[in-house]
Design a protein around this motif. Structure first.
Motif, PDB file in Angstrom:
ATOM      1  N   ASP A   1       3.942  43.091  19.484  1.00 52.98           N
ATOM      2  CA  ASP A   1       5.098  43.709  18.864  1.00 52.98           C
ATOM      3  C   ASP A   1       5.021  43.666  17.455  1.00 52.98           C
ATOM      4  O   ASP A   1       5.368  44.610  16.895  1.00 52.98           O
ATOM      5  N   GLU A   2       4.459  42.712  16.825  1.00 52.77           N
ATOM      6  CA  GLU A   2       4.172  42.897  15.442  1.00 52.77           C
ATOM      7  C   GLU A   2       3.296  43.852  15.017  1.00 52.77           C
ATOM      8  O   GLU A   2       3.219  44.656  14.003  1.00 52.77           O
ATOM      9  N   LEU A   3       2.080  43.867  15.647  1.00 56.41           N
ATOM     10  CA  LEU A   3       1.155  44.871  15.256  1.00 56.41           C
ATOM     11  C   LEU A   3       1.577  46.336  15.538  1.00 56.41           C
ATOM     12  O   LEU A   3       1.295  47.232  14.600  1.00 56.41           O
ATOM     13  N   LYS A   4       2.446  46.534  16.429  1.00 58.51           N
ATOM     14  CA  LYS A   4       3.205  48.057  16.551  1.00 58.51           C
ATOM     15  C   LYS A   4       3.971  48.243  15.246  1.00 58.51           C
ATOM     16  O   LYS A   4       4.060  49.485  14.674  1.00 58.51           O
ATOM     17  N   ALA A   5       4.528  47.426  14.977  1.00 53.50           N
ATOM     18  CA  ALA A   5       5.529  47.520  13.599  1.00 53.50           C
ATOM     19  C   ALA A   5       4.781  47.777  12.462  1.00 53.50           C
ATOM     20  O   ALA A   5       5.264  48.233  11.421  1.00 53.50           O
ATOM     21  N   ILE A   6       3.689  47.234  12.261  1.00 57.85           N
ATOM     22  CA  ILE A   6       3.099  47.360  11.148  1.00 57.85           C
ATOM     23  C   ILE A   6       1.837  48.393  11.406  1.00 57.85           C
ATOM     24  O   ILE A   6       0.604  48.519  10.526  1.00 57.85           O
ATOM     25  N   LYS A   7       2.096  49.253  12.531  1.00 55.58           N
ATOM     26  CA  LYS A   7       1.046  50.555  12.582  1.00 55.58           C
ATOM     27  C   LYS A   7      -0.209  50.161  12.879  1.00 55.58           C
ATOM     28  O   LYS A   7      -1.167  50.957  12.749  1.00 55.58           O
TER      29      LYS A   7
ATOM     30  N   HIS B   1       5.554  41.364   2.445  1.00 56.21           N
ATOM     31  CA  HIS B   1       5.365  41.247   3.725  1.00 56.21           C
ATOM     32  C   HIS B   1       5.066  39.555   4.160  1.00 56.21           C
ATOM     33  O   HIS B   1       4.904  38.671   3.138  1.00 56.21           O
ATOM     34  N   TYR B   2       5.567  39.252   5.465  1.00 57.74           N
ATOM     35  CA  TYR B   2       5.250  37.786   5.858  1.00 57.74           C
ATOM     36  C   TYR B   2       3.950  38.148   7.006  1.00 57.74           C
ATOM     37  O   TYR B   2       3.692  39.221   7.213  1.00 57.74           O
TER      38      TYR B   2
ATOM     39  N   ILE C   1      -4.230  52.391   6.725  1.00 62.21           N
ATOM     40  CA  ILE C   1      -3.929  52.210   7.964  1.00 62.21           C
ATOM     41  C   ILE C   1      -2.645  51.152   8.239  1.00 62.21           C
ATOM     42  O   ILE C   1      -1.674  51.547   8.494  1.00 62.21           O
ATOM     43  N   GLU C   2      -3.035  50.139   7.470  1.00 61.20           N
ATOM     44  CA  GLU C   2      -1.964  48.990   7.544  1.00 61.20           C
ATOM     45  C   GLU C   2      -0.663  49.447   6.735  1.00 61.20           C
ATOM     46  O   GLU C   2      -1.012  50.070   5.670  1.00 61.20           O
ATOM     47  N   GLN C   3       0.485  49.181   7.386  1.00 61.39           N
ATOM     48  CA  GLN C   3       1.590  49.634   6.742  1.00 61.39           C
ATOM     49  C   GLN C   3       2.614  48.436   7.106  1.00 61.39           C
ATOM     50  O   GLN C   3       2.853  47.964   7.850  1.00 61.39           O
ATOM     51  N   ALA C   4       3.169  47.593   5.918  1.00 61.50           N
ATOM     52  CA  ALA C   4       3.932  46.624   6.050  1.00 61.50           C
ATOM     53  C   ALA C   4       5.518  46.910   6.771  1.00 61.50           C
ATOM     54  O   ALA C   4       5.800  48.177   6.577  1.00 61.50           O
ATOM     55  N   ARG C   5       6.015  45.970   7.269  1.00 68.32           N
ATOM     56  CA  ARG C   5       7.313  46.170   7.692  1.00 68.32           C
ATOM     57  C   ARG C   5       8.302  46.498   6.392  1.00 68.32           C
ATOM     58  O   ARG C   5       8.024  46.251   5.632  1.00 68.32           O
ATOM     59  N   ASN C   6       9.435  47.200   6.792  1.00 66.48           N
ATOM     60  CA  ASN C   6      10.455  47.609   5.883  1.00 66.48           C
ATOM     61  C   ASN C   6      11.257  46.486   5.579  1.00 66.48           C
ATOM     62  O   ASN C   6      12.038  45.991   6.342  1.00 66.48           O
ATOM     63  N   HIS C   7      10.911  45.752   4.544  1.00 63.21           N
ATOM     64  CA  HIS C   7      11.929  44.658   3.876  1.00 63.21           C
ATOM     65  C   HIS C   7      12.702  44.971   2.873  1.00 63.21           C
ATOM     66  O   HIS C   7      13.027  44.086   2.072  1.00 63.21           O
TER      67      HIS C   7
END
Length: 386
Positions: A377-383, A255-256, A128-134
């Motif tokens: 906003d961060e939760l949306k970004a990490i799915k 991730h951070y 489920i969790e997916q880190a932001r693209n860094h």
């Protein structure tokens, strides 16, 4: 002369690239012992262990410790502390509790998931969790300091359980971030165990926050007041090493953290790697009696970038595989559990650079924003958001 201060050494991992320096995360003074990590020779970083006892007894006597914490947060985003209130037996009890939970059947654990609340209470299944693209950031790092995480990152093969710690606000614009806990039916004493460990290490965060404020020249309770009634989350991950044990598997991709300060107790399996402000990748082996703290995005926001959110990843390393073999031989669980808590600024409080931090060169990158909006906003970004 007085006895030397306590030391908690972070042992090196096997270097991942030919000629790479072995990074050492050690404790009691932040300095290079010989050559800097990544510099082509043995050596590495050295961090102070900050004992909180002096501040707890008499804050006025711990001015230098407060300055030290402020400097370490700026220089590295990392802190190692000893807290006399925290008994590591509680950490063991907590990990035992979570091992019992994660060993339940998949469908039983799935009943505790609450996707309608962005998975911010109860279980989060693997995948489920997916880190932001860094990836752009990662590609700019030298080979010896690059993350193991593939680019772009996939969905993390770990479970997580979120458990609220502390009092919730009576009124909030962000009800979905402040809902009640989910109590599993199959684990007796679950609530008591979670509350005990969560409150212990949240108190550590509060003390460190007071010391940091002192060190930065702010009013001592500046951060603590902003944290009051925040959506603090005990957030143990569960990674099934019987299923995922291939070297370099990323359980938590590069991730951070989105919150204020993250605090970790000792895990029974290594695999956590952290990056300092100057982008050195360091393996962490938590010794008994120490707690690791890392600044999150909310801390970065409140300091206008003077303190940066620390990057990290959790991967299967050679040391992880060796620890798994030992656990199997001893008949112990092979679930890798983290004893982690995410402290937060209260959802309805405004994030903005505080005091003189508003004069930081990049302060305009951190406009006044409600903490709950930043988290959403961060939760949306990490799915996790919807």
């Amino acid at each position: 002369p007085p006895p030397p201060p306590p030391m908690c050494d972070y042992l090196p991992s096997v270097a991942r690239a030919a000629g790479a320096a072995v990074a050492v995360l050690a404790l009691h003074r932040y300095r290079s012992r010989s050559k800097p990590a990544g510099g082509g020779g043995k050596g590495g970083y050295h961090f102070d262990v900050v004992d909180l006892e002096a501040f707890l007894k008499d804050p006025a006597s711990a001015k230098e410790d407060c300055k030290k914490i402020a400097k370490m947060l700026h220089d590295t985003g990392l802190l190692i502390v000893r807290d006399p209130r925290v008994n590591m037996k509680h950490n063991d009890e907590f990990i035992d509790n979570m091992e019992s939970y994660y060993e339940l059947d998949y469908k039983e654990k799935l009943q505790d998931a609450r996707p309608q609340y962005h998975y911010q209470v109860g279980s989060t299944p693997e995948g489920i969790e997916q880190a932001r693209n860094h990836c752009t950031r990662a590609k700019g790092l030298p080979a010896e300091d690059a993350p193991v995480t593939v680019c772009p990152p996939g969905k993390d093969p770990k479970w997580r359980y979120f458990w609220r710690i502390g009092e919730r606000p009576k009124e909030t614009d962000f009800k979905g971030l402040n809902v009640g806990n989910v109590i599993p039916e199959k684990i007796p004493g679950f609530e008591k165990c979670m509350d005990k460990w969560g409150n212990l290490i949240l108190n550590t965060v509060r003390t460190v926050s007071q010391m940091a404020a002192d060190g930065f020249g702010l009013e001592r309770d500046t951060f603590v007041k902003l944290m009051d009634k925040g959506p603090h989350l005990l957030a143990p991950t569960g990674s099934d090493l019987s299923k995922y044990h291939k070297k370099d598997t990323a359980f938590a991709s590069y991730h951070y953290d989105l919150n204020f300060i993250t605090i970790h107790g000792k895990s029974r399996f290594p695999g956590l790697y952290v990056w300092t402000r100057d982008n050195k990748r360091l393996p962490v082996k938590m010794p008994p009696g120490c707690l690791l703290l890392q600044a999150g995005k909310q801390f970065e926001w409140l300091t206008g970038g003077y303190v940066l959110a620390g990057f990290h990843e959790v991967v299967v390393s050679d040391a992880t595989i060796e620890a798994k073999k030992k656990a199997e031989a001893a008949g112990r669980s092979t679930w890798r559990v983290s004893s982690t808590l995410f402290s937060h600024i209260a959802s309805d409080n405004i994030l903005k650079p505080l005091g003189d931090f508003s004069n930081q060169p990049l302060a305009t990158n951190y406009p006044p924003t409600k903490a709950g909006k930043q988290v959403s906003d961060e939760l949306k970004a990490i799915k996790l958001g919807n």
